[in-house]
Design an enzyme around this catalytic site. Structure first.
Site, mmCIF file in Angstrom:
data_model
loop_
_atom_site.group_PDB
_atom_site.id
_atom_site.type_symbol
_atom_site.label_atom_id
_atom_site.label_comp_id
_atom_site.label_asym_id
_atom_site.label_seq_id
_atom_site.Cartn_x
_atom_site.Cartn_y
_atom_site.Cartn_z
ATOM 1 N N CYS A 32 0.840 -1.205 0.000
ATOM 2 C CA CYS A 32 0.000 0.000 0.000
ATOM 3 C C CYS A 32 0.877 1.258 0.000
ATOM 4 O O CYS A 32 1.492 1.589 1.007
ATOM 5 C CB CYS A 32 -0.905 -0.043 1.233
ATOM 6 S SG CYS A 32 -1.778 1.471 1.586
ATOM 7 N N CYS A 35 0.184 3.836 2.622
ATOM 8 C CA CYS A 35 0.626 3.333 3.935
ATOM 9 C C CYS A 35 2.109 3.616 4.146
ATOM 10 O O CYS A 35 2.510 4.076 5.224
ATOM 11 C CB CYS A 35 0.400 1.828 4.049
ATOM 12 S SG CYS A 35 -1.323 1.298 3.968
#
Length: 109
Positions: A32, A35
């Site tokens: 991600c 993230c």
């Protein structure tokens, strides 16, 4: 480091749900991009609020931890879930800058 990595459901129950005061859990995954970009922001805020808030992280890719995501109804990452005395208060989904995170957390404190 000011963020504790959760490695089991039992550890989540003990450390997060058993925490006194405010605990924030960062749900993330290695693939991600938001993230990975947000992680240093969270680390910065966790360092500044050390002693006021406990920070934890849960790797959403870890199959052993998926029960936590289901139980806490995490349906997007990055997600920050706020707990006070073991009870979920609120959650934030998506990338947030450090200043915004800190401001939101201070409102909850």
């Amino acid at each position: 480091m000011a963020i504790t990595a959760i490695t089991s459901v039992q550890e989540f129950d003990e450390k997060v749900l058993g925490a006194k005061g405010l605990a924030i859990v960062d749900f993330w995954a290695g693939w991600c991009e938001p993230c990975t970009v947000m992680r240093p922001e969270i680390e910065d805020v966790a360092e500044r609020l050390k002693g006021q808030v406990e920070f934890f992280s849960v790797n959403a890719e870890d199959k052993n931890l998926r029960g936590i995501l289901l139980k806490e109804d995490v349906d997007g990452i990055p997600s920050l879930v706020f707990f006070r005395d073991g009870k979920m208060l609120d959650s934030l989904v998506g990338y947030k800058k450090a200043d915004m995170l800190e401001s939101l957390i201070k409102e909850v404190i």
